[in-house]
Design a protein around this motif. Structure first.
Motif, PDB file in Angstrom:
ATOM      1  N   SER A  88     -27.945  38.067  -4.620  1.00 54.75           N
ATOM      2  CA  SER A  88     -26.696  37.795  -3.888  1.00 54.75           C
ATOM      3  C   SER A  88     -26.969  37.596  -2.397  1.00 54.75           C
ATOM      4  N   THR A  89     -27.928  38.350  -1.846  1.00 58.09           N
ATOM      5  CA  THR A  89     -28.286  38.170  -0.441  1.00 58.09           C
ATOM      6  C   THR A  89     -28.899  36.791  -0.214  1.00 58.09           C
ATOM      7  N   VAL A  90     -29.790  36.390  -1.108  1.00 56.83           N
ATOM      8  CA  VAL A  90     -30.395  35.054  -1.018  1.00 56.83           C
ATOM      9  C   VAL A  90     -29.316  33.983  -1.098  1.00 56.83           C
ATOM     10  N   SER A  91     -28.355  34.178  -2.002  1.00 61.30           N
ATOM     11  CA  SER A  91     -27.274  33.212  -2.162  1.00 61.30           C
ATOM     12  C   SER A  91     -26.451  33.075  -0.879  1.00 61.30           C
ATOM     13  N   LEU A  92     -26.135  34.218  -0.255  1.00 57.28           N
ATOM     14  CA  LEU A  92     -25.373  34.177   0.997  1.00 57.28           C
ATOM     15  C   LEU A  92     -26.113  33.382   2.063  1.00 57.28           C
ATOM     16  N   VAL A  93     -27.414  33.627   2.185  1.00 56.74           N
ATOM     17  CA  VAL A  93     -28.212  32.976   3.224  1.00 56.74           C
ATOM     18  C   VAL A  93     -28.331  31.477   2.970  1.00 56.74           C
ATOM     19  N   ASN A 125     -26.526  29.546   1.286  1.00 56.68           N
ATOM     20  CA  ASN A 125     -25.244  28.839   1.300  1.00 56.68           C
ATOM     21  C   ASN A 125     -24.551  28.956   2.648  1.00 56.68           C
ATOM     22  N   ASP A 126     -25.338  29.413   3.650  1.00 63.09           N
ATOM     23  CA  ASP A 126     -24.845  29.502   5.034  1.00 63.09           C
ATOM     24  C   ASP A 126     -23.611  30.387   5.157  1.00 63.09           C
ATOM     25  N   ARG A 127     -23.603  31.486   4.395  1.00 63.30           N
ATOM     26  CA  ARG A 127     -22.495  32.432   4.472  1.00 63.30           C
ATOM     27  C   ARG A 127     -22.997  33.822   4.865  1.00 63.30           C
ATOM     28  N   ASP A 128     -24.140  33.850   5.559  1.00 61.84           N
ATOM     29  CA  ASP A 128     -24.782  35.120   5.885  1.00 61.84           C
ATOM     30  C   ASP A 128     -24.309  35.727   7.204  1.00 61.84           C
ATOM     31  N   ALA A 129     -23.637  34.943   8.043  1.00 61.70           N
ATOM     32  CA  ALA A 129     -23.224  35.444   9.356  1.00 61.70           C
ATOM     33  C   ALA A 129     -22.343  36.685   9.212  1.00 61.70           C
ATOM     34  N   GLY A 130     -22.766  37.789   9.852  1.00 60.22           N
ATOM     35  CA  GLY A 130     -22.002  39.033   9.801  1.00 60.22           C
ATOM     36  C   GLY A 130     -22.188  39.816   8.523  1.00 60.22           C
ATOM     37  N   ARG A 131     -22.976  39.275   7.588  1.00 54.33           N
ATOM     38  CA  ARG A 131     -23.180  39.946   6.299  1.00 54.33           C
ATOM     39  C   ARG A 131     -24.636  40.332   6.063  1.00 54.33           C
ATOM     40  N   SER A 165     -32.826  39.022  10.910  1.00 56.97           N
ATOM     41  CA  SER A 165     -34.259  39.032  10.577  1.00 56.97           C
ATOM     42  C   SER A 165     -34.479  38.792   9.084  1.00 56.97           C
ATOM     43  N   ILE A 166     -33.596  39.373   8.259  1.00 56.77           N
ATOM     44  CA  ILE A 166     -33.716  39.187   6.809  1.00 56.77           C
ATOM     45  C   ILE A 166     -33.359  37.752   6.437  1.00 56.77           C
ATOM     46  N   ALA A 167     -32.291  37.225   7.061  1.00 55.13           N
ATOM     47  CA  ALA A 167     -31.887  35.841   6.792  1.00 55.13           C
ATOM     48  C   ALA A 167     -33.010  34.873   7.146  1.00 55.13           C
ATOM     49  N   ALA A 168     -33.671  35.114   8.272  1.00 53.01           N
ATOM     50  CA  ALA A 168     -34.783  34.251   8.687  1.00 53.01           C
ATOM     51  C   ALA A 168     -35.925  34.326   7.683  1.00 53.01           C
ATOM     52  N   GLN A 169     -36.186  35.530   7.159  1.00 49.63           N
ATOM     53  CA  GLN A 169     -37.250  35.700   6.181  1.00 49.63           C
ATOM     54  C   GLN A 169     -36.923  34.962   4.892  1.00 49.63           C
ATOM     55  N   VAL A 170     -35.653  35.035   4.470  1.00 51.83           N
ATOM     56  CA  VAL A 170     -35.238  34.346   3.249  1.00 51.83           C
ATOM     57  C   VAL A 170     -35.393  32.830   3.414  1.00 51.83           C
ATOM     58  N   GLU A 219     -17.748  21.821   7.586  1.00 51.08           N
ATOM     59  CA  GLU A 219     -18.199  23.187   7.328  1.00 51.08           C
ATOM     60  C   GLU A 219     -17.670  24.193   8.343  1.00 51.08           C
ATOM     61  N   ASP A 220     -16.964  23.705   9.351  1.00 46.16           N
ATOM     62  CA  ASP A 220     -16.398  24.567  10.396  1.00 46.16           C
ATOM     63  C   ASP A 220     -17.466  25.460  11.021  1.00 46.16           C
ATOM     64  N   ARG A 221     -18.575  24.831  11.438  1.00 46.37           N
ATOM     65  CA  ARG A 221     -19.631  25.556  12.147  1.00 46.37           C
ATOM     66  C   ARG A 221     -20.245  24.651  13.204  1.00 46.37           C
ATOM     67  N   ASP A 222     -20.934  25.243  14.169  1.00 49.09           N
ATOM     68  CA  ASP A 222     -21.385  24.472  15.330  1.00 49.09           C
ATOM     69  C   ASP A 222     -22.762  23.833  15.173  1.00 49.09           C
ATOM     70  N   LEU A 223     -23.483  24.131  14.113  1.00 47.39           N
ATOM     71  CA  LEU A 223     -24.812  23.559  13.855  1.00 47.39           C
ATOM     72  C   LEU A 223     -25.794  23.827  14.986  1.00 47.39           C
TER      73      LEU A 223
END
Length: 347
Positions: A16-21, A23-29, A33-38, A308-312
């Motif tokens: 589920s953590t990999v999926s969040l990252v 799918n660009d839904r990891d912000a605040g979750r 450092s973990i997101a970068a590693q994934v 996607e409502d994000r700043d890229l």
């Protein structure tokens, strides 16, 4: 094919953590450092998302539409589509292109693209002009390319027409040209308005007076050659800024007929960096390169940021001839074009 489960096992986190990252839904979750590693692990393992599964999950197809007039059939402007395609690929989208130049019904093509479930539209014109965006696009994210929405509803990207002319005219001033003419375009468009004003301002900033006698606005035809010939006989310019490279041909022709040498007796700057003209003229034409690739790339990034409502802000931008403006630049966003030095201006 690499799966999210394999990435989770490699990084020691849950699927589920990999999926969040991914799918660009990891912000605040997920910790940064973990997101970068994934993401690093996914890249090393060659992970590619399943677009069908993602579209079912997000109600997005990750397909963009590019509706153009003439651009797809004009060789030197095709860089717009190339830039849009490169950006779409980088961002994980596919690009559908439609050429609506009068031989096909624009509304029919737009309806077809909608049936494919496209997420957003780019709407492009030639030679930077006001555009009436079809009402059928009113409920979609839309970005205009090389055009400005007449009603001001949609963001757009265009060359900085004023700076094109200002830089070109200043180059002729720096070359110590005394009588600098402008061979412009008689068709009404934003590009002509901006370039005429940039030419005027550059002269005034150098302490010179704008002289209407040194301006001829023409189309690409026989009368245009005659108008430029009359300009040479009447005003005897030693520097000429041309609306585009095609019009520079008239200047070369008129100079040759009077046994004047381009780059010595008459200095010339064009616009486009069109290969047929800029690279085959002798001497080669100093010109301002229009940012076709840059406009296509920026427009796609802007469109995806809206979808996607994000700043890229994490996007790695490519090296381009002209610098890309930020995605939150005032609209219309403008690209400061690059002057390409060749041989037609006196050194």
């Amino acid at each position: 094919m690499t799966t999210m489960k394999e990435i989770a096992e490699q990084t020691g986190v849950s699927v589920s953590t990999v999926s969040l990252v991914l799918n660009d839904r990891d912000a605040g979750r997920v910790k940064a450092s973990i997101a970068a590693q994934v993401r690093d692990t996914a890249r090393k393992l060659g992970y590619r998302p399943n677009p069908l599964a993602r579209s079912l999950r997000t109600s997005r197809t990750r397909i963009l539409a590019f509706v153009s007039e003439e651009i797809a059939t004009t060789p030197y402007a095709g860089g717009i589509i190339l830039g849009a395609q490169d950006a779409a690929s980088t961002l994980g989208y596919m690009l559908f292109t439609v050429n609506a130049d009068g031989r096909v019904d624009e509304e029919t093509e737009i309806a077809t693209l909608k049936r494919y479930g496209v997420d957003g539209f780019m709407y492009a014109k030639m030679s930077n002009r006001y555009a009436n965006v079809p009402s059928s696009l009113g409920d979609y994210p839309v970005v205009l390319v090389d055009a400005t929405d007449r009603e001001g509803r949609f963001p757009s990207i265009e060359p900085d027409e004023f700076r094109i002319a200002y830089d070109a005219t200043k180059r002729l001033i720096d070359a110590q040209c005394e009588r600098i003419a402008y061979v412009g375009c008689s068709e009404l468009m934003l590009a002509q308005d901006g370039r005429l004003e940039g030419y005027r301002r550059a002269l005034e900033d150098a302490g010179r007076k704008f002289d209407e006698r040194l301006v001829v606005n023409v189309l690409n035809n026989g009368p245009a050659l005659q108008a430029v010939s009359d300009l040479f006989d009447r005003e005897k310019p030693d520097g000429v800024f041309c609306f585009n490279d095609a019009r520079a041909w008239y200047v070369y022709e008129c100079a040759a007929r009077r046994e004047l040498t381009i780059g010595k007796d008459v200095s010339v700057v064009g616009v486009d960096n069109h290969r047929v003209f800029a690279e085959t003229f002798s001497p080669q034409l100093t010109t301002v390169e229009l940012p076709h690739y840059e406009m296509g790339y920026w427009a796609t990034c802007k469109l995806v940021s809206m979808i996607e409502d994000r700043d890229l802000s994490d996007l790695q931008l490519p090296h381009t001839t002209a610098a890309l403006p930020p995605l939150d630049a005032p609209i219309p966003a403008k690209i400061h074009c690059t002057l390409i030095e060749k041989e037609s201006v006196r050194r």
